[in-house]
Design a protein around this motif. Structure first.
Motif, PDB file in Angstrom:
ATOM      1  N   LEU A 191       0.784  -1.115   0.065  1.00  0.00           N
ATOM      2  CA  LEU A 191       0.130  -0.116   0.083  1.00  0.00           C
ATOM      3  C   LEU A 191       1.017   1.204   0.025  1.00  0.00           C
ATOM      4  O   LEU A 191       1.687   1.388   0.836  1.00  0.00           O
ATOM      5  N   PRO A 192       0.833   2.172  -0.961  1.00  0.00           N
ATOM      6  CA  PRO A 192       1.749   3.250  -1.212  1.00  0.00           C
ATOM      7  C   PRO A 192       1.541   4.187  -0.009  1.00  0.00           C
ATOM      8  O   PRO A 192       2.724   5.004   0.255  1.00  0.00           O
ATOM      9  N   ASN A 193       0.449   4.229   0.956  1.00  0.00           N
ATOM     10  CA  ASN A 193       0.329   5.173   2.127  1.00  0.00           C
ATOM     11  C   ASN A 193       1.096   4.584   3.282  1.00  0.00           C
ATOM     12  O   ASN A 193       0.817   5.014   4.459  1.00  0.00           O
ATOM     13  N   THR A 194       1.823   3.527   3.258  1.00  0.00           N
ATOM     14  CA  THR A 194       2.660   3.132   4.447  1.00  0.00           C
ATOM     15  C   THR A 194       4.102   3.289   4.286  1.00  0.00           C
ATOM     16  O   THR A 194       4.743   3.407   3.306  1.00  0.00           O
ATOM     17  N   VAL A 195       4.820   3.623   5.487  1.00  0.00           N
ATOM     18  CA  VAL A 195       6.152   3.866   5.708  1.00  0.00           C
ATOM     19  C   VAL A 195       6.683   2.888   6.769  1.00  0.00           C
ATOM     20  O   VAL A 195       5.713   2.398   7.754  1.00  0.00           O
ATOM     21  N   CYS A 196       7.869   2.725   7.116  1.00  0.00           N
ATOM     22  CA  CYS A 196       8.440   1.636   8.107  1.00  0.00           C
ATOM     23  C   CYS A 196       9.478   2.282   8.818  1.00  0.00           C
ATOM     24  O   CYS A 196      10.557   2.909   8.008  1.00  0.00           O
ATOM     25  N   LYS A 197       9.745   2.014  10.062  1.00  0.00           N
ATOM     26  CA  LYS A 197      10.743   2.647  10.788  1.00  0.00           C
ATOM     27  C   LYS A 197      11.445   1.567  10.929  1.00  0.00           C
ATOM     28  O   LYS A 197      11.380   0.384  11.328  1.00  0.00           O
ATOM     29  N   LEU A 198      13.186   1.690  10.744  1.00  0.00           N
ATOM     30  CA  LEU A 198      14.140   0.733  10.737  1.00  0.00           C
ATOM     31  C   LEU A 198      14.524   0.956  12.420  1.00  0.00           C
ATOM     32  O   LEU A 198      15.394   1.816  12.530  1.00  0.00           O
ATOM     33  N   SER A 199      13.792   0.637  13.268  1.00  0.00           N
ATOM     34  CA  SER A 199      13.926   0.644  14.536  1.00  0.00           C
ATOM     35  C   SER A 199      13.635  -0.458  15.598  1.00  0.00           C
ATOM     36  O   SER A 199      12.793  -1.365  14.916  1.00  0.00           O
ATOM     37  N   GLY A 200      13.813  -0.443  16.802  1.00  0.00           N
ATOM     38  CA  GLY A 200      13.613  -1.622  17.694  1.00  0.00           C
ATOM     39  C   GLY A 200      13.953  -2.865  17.475  1.00  0.00           C
ATOM     40  O   GLY A 200      13.660  -3.693  18.176  1.00  0.00           O
ATOM     41  N   MET A 201      15.171  -3.080  16.702  1.00  0.00           N
ATOM     42  CA  MET A 201      15.410  -4.210  16.234  1.00  0.00           C
ATOM     43  C   MET A 201      16.218  -5.123  17.133  1.00  0.00           C
ATOM     44  O   MET A 201      16.241  -6.350  17.394  1.00  0.00           O
ATOM     45  N   VAL A 202      17.176  -4.292  17.843  1.00  0.00           N
ATOM     46  CA  VAL A 202      18.220  -4.794  18.950  1.00  0.00           C
ATOM     47  C   VAL A 202      17.207  -5.378  20.109  1.00  0.00           C
ATOM     48  O   VAL A 202      18.048  -6.441  20.654  1.00  0.00           O
ATOM     49  N   THR A 203      16.301  -4.843  20.431  1.00  0.00           N
ATOM     50  CA  THR A 203      15.538  -5.555  21.518  1.00  0.00           C
ATOM     51  C   THR A 203      14.629  -6.486  21.213  1.00  0.00           C
ATOM     52  O   THR A 203      14.009  -7.088  22.255  1.00  0.00           O
ATOM     53  N   GLU A 204      14.500  -6.806  19.979  1.00  0.00           N
ATOM     54  CA  GLU A 204      13.784  -8.157  19.545  1.00  0.00           C
ATOM     55  C   GLU A 204      14.746  -9.130  19.261  1.00  0.00           C
ATOM     56  O   GLU A 204      14.231 -10.263  19.194  1.00  0.00           O
ATOM     57  N   ALA A 205      15.857  -8.977  19.281  1.00  0.00           N
ATOM     58  CA  ALA A 205      16.902 -10.011  19.096  1.00  0.00           C
ATOM     59  C   ALA A 205      17.368 -10.793  20.438  1.00  0.00           C
ATOM     60  O   ALA A 205      17.223 -10.102  21.358  1.00  0.00           O
ATOM     61  N   ASP A 206      18.260 -11.738  20.227  1.00  0.00           N
ATOM     62  CA  ASP A 206      18.746 -12.344  21.392  1.00  0.00           C
ATOM     63  C   ASP A 206      19.532 -10.998  22.313  1.00  0.00           C
ATOM     64  O   ASP A 206      20.513 -10.596  21.962  1.00  0.00           O
ATOM     65  N   PRO A 207      19.165 -11.036  23.564  1.00  0.00           N
ATOM     66  CA  PRO A 207      20.007  -9.734  24.232  1.00  0.00           C
ATOM     67  C   PRO A 207      21.101  -9.804  24.646  1.00  0.00           C
ATOM     68  O   PRO A 207      21.968  -8.794  24.954  1.00  0.00           O
ATOM     69  N   VAL A 208      21.748 -10.954  24.739  1.00  0.00           N
ATOM     70  CA  VAL A 208      23.050 -11.073  25.085  1.00  0.00           C
ATOM     71  C   VAL A 208      24.037 -11.478  23.720  1.00  0.00           C
ATOM     72  O   VAL A 208      25.110 -11.010  23.501  1.00  0.00           O
ATOM     73  N   ARG A 209      23.611 -12.111  22.830  1.00  0.00           N
ATOM     74  CA  ARG A 209      24.146 -12.753  21.786  1.00  0.00           C
ATOM     75  C   ARG A 209      24.250 -11.980  20.470  1.00  0.00           C
ATOM     76  O   ARG A 209      24.527 -12.640  19.153  1.00  0.00           O
ATOM     77  N   TRP A 210      23.387 -11.093  20.397  1.00  0.00           N
ATOM     78  CA  TRP A 210      22.647 -10.657  19.057  1.00  0.00           C
ATOM     79  C   TRP A 210      23.954  -9.920  18.136  1.00  0.00           C
ATOM     80  O   TRP A 210      25.009  -9.351  18.822  1.00  0.00           O
ATOM     81  N   THR A 211      23.818  -9.957  16.992  1.00  0.00           N
ATOM     82  CA  THR A 211      24.898  -9.271  15.954  1.00  0.00           C
ATOM     83  C   THR A 211      24.083  -8.625  14.846  1.00  0.00           C
ATOM     84  O   THR A 211      22.952  -9.091  14.555  1.00  0.00           O
ATOM     85  N   PRO A 212      24.825  -7.754  14.217  1.00  0.00           N
ATOM     86  CA  PRO A 212      24.148  -7.093  12.964  1.00  0.00           C
ATOM     87  C   PRO A 212      23.785  -8.093  12.021  1.00  0.00           C
ATOM     88  O   PRO A 212      22.572  -7.992  11.296  1.00  0.00           O
ATOM     89  N   ASP A 213      24.381  -9.488  11.811  1.00  0.00           N
ATOM     90  CA  ASP A 213      24.039 -10.274  11.073  1.00  0.00           C
ATOM     91  C   ASP A 213      22.459 -10.874  11.504  1.00  0.00           C
ATOM     92  O   ASP A 213      21.862 -11.532  10.310  1.00  0.00           O
TER      93      ASP A 213
END
Length: 279
Positions: A191-213
């Motif tokens: 839908l053209p009237n939608t946008v997304c924030k590249l945010s909140g990713m680190v807290t959805e990942a493993d809190p101890v072992r997360w990496t950018p990959d």
């Protein structure tokens, strides 16, 4: 210019943040103010920010607007108002007349806390969203993956309203699973009237072992679905401090978008937010 399109502040002496519960969130149970963010943003090269509501309390939004009026860093506010109230249009007009009201850019409701997965489709909510569109504001979506289909239906019902998906719709990064989140987010992005924030990713990942990959498949999914011109960076500070510093969050976002060309990176880190939030 770099824009941080998503952060929060709170003062526990003014109001409790009742969502800060349990031992994992205890590091957030203190005050976080603009004065705490300013040196972090300066060191990271962030020029402007968008301040986002945290609680469904009417008094919070005027406070955030007043902070924006005082701070050269905060260029826009996404506040809260009860979308189901019959006079929501009048309430939005009242907020704009307050001190700092010129900084009001959008409205957000904690849809993630609603038990009804179709809350956005209720007639009273639809009326409220129509008022948000009429006021020239955007609507931020803070939802869980199972609520994404209703987001797509709502965006289709309100083509004149821009819907901003916070935190990629909270995908299950810690588990490594993509579907059904990826399919649902692509439906929304169509839908053209939608946008997304590249945010909140680190807290959805493993809190101890997360990496950018670990984050890259999810960032790649939204970048492909929305395109860089409909993606904007957000730190989600201070929530991000549970697992990463402000600078780490920005550097991680830069790393997972390293494959973009210069104009595309400019869109993600400034252009999209500048256009959508008029900052």
């Amino acid at each position: 210019m770099t824009v941080d399109a998503h952060h929060h502040v709170w003062d526990l002496s003014v109001r409790d943040q009742d969502w800060i519960t349990g031992p994992e969130l205890q590091p957030l149970r203190r005050d976080f103010g603009i004065s705490d963010l300013e040196p972090l943003a300066g060191a990271a090269g962030v020029d402007r920010t968008v301040l986002v509501q945290t609680v469904t309390v009417a008094e919070e939004t005027p406070e955030l607007l007043a902070l924006a009026e005082e701070s050269p860093l905060v260029a826009g506010v996404v506040g809260w108002t009860d979308l189901t109230r019959p006079d929501v249009a009048d309430e939005l007009a009242r907020l704009r007349e307050m001190r700092g009201g010129r900084h009001l850019r959008g409205v957000r409701h904690q849809v993630q806390g609603e038990s009804d997965p179709g809350w956005l489709l209720r007639p009273d909510v639809r009326r409220g969203l129509a008022a948000v569109a009429e006021a020239g504001l955007v609507h931020d979506l803070v939802v869980l993956p199972h609520q994404l289909p209703a987001c797509a239906r709502s965006a289709a019902q309100h083509p004149g309203l821009t819907f901003v998906l916070d935190h990629l719709g909270k995908p299950p990064i810690a588990t490594g699973a993509l579907d059904p989140w990826a399919s649902a987010v692509r439906e929304l992005a169509a839908l053209p009237n939608t946008v997304c924030k590249l945010s909140g990713m680190v807290t959805e990942a493993d809190p101890v072992r997360w990496t950018p990959d670990d984050l890259r498949p999810y960032a790649d999914t939204v970048l492909e679905a929305f395109g860089p011109d409909r993606i904007m960076f957000g730190s989600d500070w201070p929530v991000c401090t549970l697992v990463a510093t402000y600078g780490q969050v920005l550097r991680t976002a830069e790393e997972v978008t390293a494959g973009l060309d210069e104009s595309e990176r400019q869109a993600v880190f400034a252009g999209t937010a500048t256009r959508v939030y008029r900052v």
